[in-house]
Write a protein that holds these residues in place. Structure first.
Motif, short mmCIF file in Angstrom:
data_model
loop_
_atom_site.label_atom_id
_atom_site.label_comp_id
_atom_site.label_asym_id
_atom_site.label_seq_id
_atom_site.Cartn_x
_atom_site.Cartn_y
_atom_site.Cartn_z
N ASN A 116 -8.14 -4.00 1.24
CA ASN A 116 -6.79 -3.62 1.65
C ASN A 116 -6.86 -2.57 2.76
O ASN A 116 -6.93 -1.37 2.48
CB ASN A 116 -6.00 -3.08 0.46
N SER A 165 -3.31 1.04 -3.52
CA SER A 165 -2.96 -0.35 -3.23
C SER A 165 -2.51 -1.03 -4.52
O SER A 165 -3.17 -0.93 -5.55
CB SER A 165 -4.14 -1.11 -2.64
N SER A 186 0.15 -0.20 7.03
CA SER A 186 -0.63 -1.21 6.31
C SER A 186 -0.04 -2.61 6.43
O SER A 186 -0.36 -3.49 5.63
CB SER A 186 -0.73 -0.82 4.84
N TYR A 243 -5.76 -0.12 5.91
CA TYR A 243 -4.59 0.64 6.31
C TYR A 243 -5.02 1.70 7.32
O TYR A 243 -6.18 2.13 7.34
CB TYR A 243 -3.93 1.33 5.11
N ARG A 263 0.87 -1.17 0.00
CA ARG A 263 0.00 0.00 0.00
C ARG A 263 0.91 1.22 0.00
O ARG A 263 1.85 1.31 0.79
CB ARG A 263 -0.91 0.02 1.24
#
Length: 623
Positions: A278, A270, A346, A280, A235
């Motif tokens: 994803n 990402s 992340s 974070y 990320r």
């Protein structure tokens, strides 16, 4: 800026068109700060994996511990549009000295990004070694023509030959949409597998200047890959932080009002599987330093944001709406310096089940692209730019003018005492040339001239270094004004141009007798021209003011065969050659100071003297 049309309407970089704004690359060879990669050994020959996303390059050229003979390639944040991560390598038709490769107008080899040697001697075709990278057609640069191209070449070695072989593109594979596109290319010949393997990404463009731009990002080479191995457990931060001062990066402290703050933003990207969520976390670390009456107050804090999740298209804008929750900027400070580190967390190095990092990527540290830093200033000047130029932009004909509008804070009165300018080495050397610095009164376009002064330009050898030009006649200002210059001679002359901040509507140009506001969406950035405010030097009835003292300084003979004499009352002296290099300096001033140029070649030199806040320049011709 949008996909290659950047120069179509107003900007023509390196085309000799009468009366145009021009755009050109900045020379990089002498300015870069080369650093060692934090994921590599110091050996001249590398081993797999190879990775560079240009986010950890400290300077404006590729790291010499990863790349070889690639100083002409510019590394920056503004020419690439929506890159995979901050930092992009730009290939064009300008060499490392800021000049075109040749005067030939036809497409030929220009910039190349060439890797250091990589030891592949223990591998073979069956190990499935792939080279992958993202590339972009034009981005925020000039659009390549149909005859222009981008090649991936690799070094092939046999007992009889050593040669570069083109392995991509095969046929019409180049994506010219303007988006960043990833390509994966397999090493499919045993002659590629030796102990000094190299690859290079080669640009074919017009070799006359800033033409035919391709942007490169996220280069990765490793074994045991496949044609679908195009995702990475990474990320990234994909853009710099926008302004917190309502479109400005700096405001004079006495002009600042609390309603001039704005919510900054940046982008998170990402590169992982687009079908997966994803998550974070986003954070701010702020150092807030304020000065009042010589006393400093420092406040530092870290602000934790919400845990966010990226879904396709895997790019998201983050608004830092909580920035001002922990501190307030007082309007009565002498100066304030705000350093903001924006970073995401992340788990980019965490193995499953806590993360998705794969041991095959070791020792790559995907956290290197998780942080950006920005600085904002309340001091004595206005700045639209963030202090870093991606390009040089300016005029190309004698008598043409450019003006930038500065939104002076209402109900404030102050004195314009200087102008900070950054003229980098580009296609032409700026040092030694002159411009007519001009201030115009407010209006729908620049109005009556309020001040005009000729100045000789100087250049620091380091990148992004402003030169301060003190006005011989300070100017009282109480309203929005225009600041710029008129070019005194023919030929392209570019001031630093920052692509991170769009001040399109504040730019006005005049090539004949009519002012035109720049309204094109294709031209967005900020000229690195900063008006400086402060108290003018008070009049001394006995000694006069500094400016008056410098006006009385005599410099002779000029032209000279070697020795120049300066007679008068000044405090410091510096001598520059036309490369902008300081060749001598003195602070001990005798009644008659000698400048000895006998050991220097014939040409033009600049003698820069100062007294207090006043400066004066003399152009000296040595025969």
């Amino acid at each position: 800026m949008k996909q290659g049309g950047f120069l179509c309407l107003l900007l023509f970089a390196t085309v000799s068109v009468y009366g145009q704004l021009t755009l050109s690359s900045i020379a990089t060879e002498e300015t870069s700060k080369k650093t060692k990669p934090r994921t590599r050994t110091e050996s001249n020959t590398l081993t797999l994996p190879f990775w560079d996303d240009f986010s950890f390059t400290e300077g404006q050229v590729p790291l010499d511990s990863l790349w070889r003979n690639s100083q002409a390639v510019f590394i920056g944040n503004g020419i690439g549009e929506k890159p995979p991560s901050v930092g992009v390598a730009t290939l064009d038709g300008v060499n490392a000295q800021g000049e075109g490769y040749s005067g030939n107008g036809s497409s030929s080899r220009t910039d190349s990004l060439t890797s250091c040697p990589i030891d592949l001697s223990t591998l073979s075709v069956s190990d499935d070694v792939y080279i992958s990278f993202f590339y972009q057609f034009a981005g925020n640069g000039e659009q390549p023509d149909d005859v222009d191209s981008l090649w991936l070449e690799v070094l092939s070695v046999t007992p009889d030959t050593t040669e570069w072989i083109v392995i991509w593109p095969l046929g019409d594979q180049l994506d010219r949409s303007g988006d960043f596109t990833q390509t994966l290319v397999r090493l499919n010949d045993e002659t590629f597998f030796h102990d000094a393997f190299q690859f290079r990404i080669q640009n074919f463009s017009r070799p006359r200047g800033f033409f035919d731009v391709w942007n490169i990002d996220y280069v990765y080479v490793n074994s045991n890959r496949s044609p679908t191995d195009d995702n990475y457990p990474d990320r990234t931060i994909g853009s710099t932080l926008s302004s917190i001062f309502d479109g400005l990066y700096a405001i004079p402290a006495r002009h600042f009002r609390s309603n001039q703050t704005s919510i900054p933003k940046y982008e998170v990207v990402s590169l992982d599987n687009p079908g997966s969520a994803n998550p974070y976390g986003n954070f701010l670390k702020v150092t807030f330093s304020s000065w009042l009456n010589g006393a400093e107050t420092v406040v530092s804090f870290t602000e934790t944001g919400n845990v966010e999740t990226l879904f396709p298209p895997n790019r998201k804008q983050e608004l830092q709406s909580n920035l001002f929750d922990n501190f307030q900027i007082s309007e009565g400070q002498d100066s304030v310096f705000i350093d903001i580190k924006t970073f995401i967390d992340s788990n980019d190095l965490q193995l499953p089940p806590d993360g998705d990092y794969d041991p095959k990527f070791q020792p790559i540290d995907f956290r290197l692209n998780d942080t950006i830093q920005n600085s904002f200033v309340l001091k004595d000047y206005y700045a639209y730019d963030d202090g870093s130029a991606e390009l040089a932009a300016g005029l190309n004909t004698s008598g043409s003018r450019i003006a930038i509008r500065y939104p002076f804070t209402p109900n404030v009165q102050d004195t314009l005492i200087a102008v900070d300018l950054y003229f980098p080495l580009s296609e032409n050397e700026p040092a030694g040339r002159s411009v007519e610095l001009t201030v115009w009164e407010n209006g729908s376009v620049p109005g009556d001239v309020l001040l005009q002064e000729d100045i000789f330009l100087l250049r620091d050898s380091l990148p992004n270094k402003f030169i301060r030009y003190t006005l011989s006649t300070p100017l009282a200002v109480a309203d929005t004004f225009f600041l710029g210059y008129s070019q005194n001679n023919e030929g392209r002359l570019g001031v630093g141009y920052d692509l991170s901040n769009d001040t399109n509507s504040e730019v006005f140009v005049n090539f004949t007798s009519v002012w035109q506001q720049n309204t094109s969406d294709e031209f967005r950035g900020s000229f690195m021209i900063r008006p400086v405010f402060g108290n003018p030097v008070p009049f001394d009835p006995i000694n006069g003011v500094d400016e008056e003292m410098l006006e009385e300084v005599l410099v002779y003979p000029n032209p000279t065969t070697g020795v120049v004499k300066l007679k008068g009352d000044f405090e410091t002296l510096s001598v520059y050659n036309l490369l902008g290099e300081k060749i001598m300096a003195s602070t001990k001033i005798e009644d008659e100071q000698l400048v000895d140029l006998q050991d220097y070649p014939s040409g033009i030199y600049l003698i820069h003297i100062s007294r207090g806040t006043a400066v004066k320049n003399f152009k000296i011709i040595k025969r």
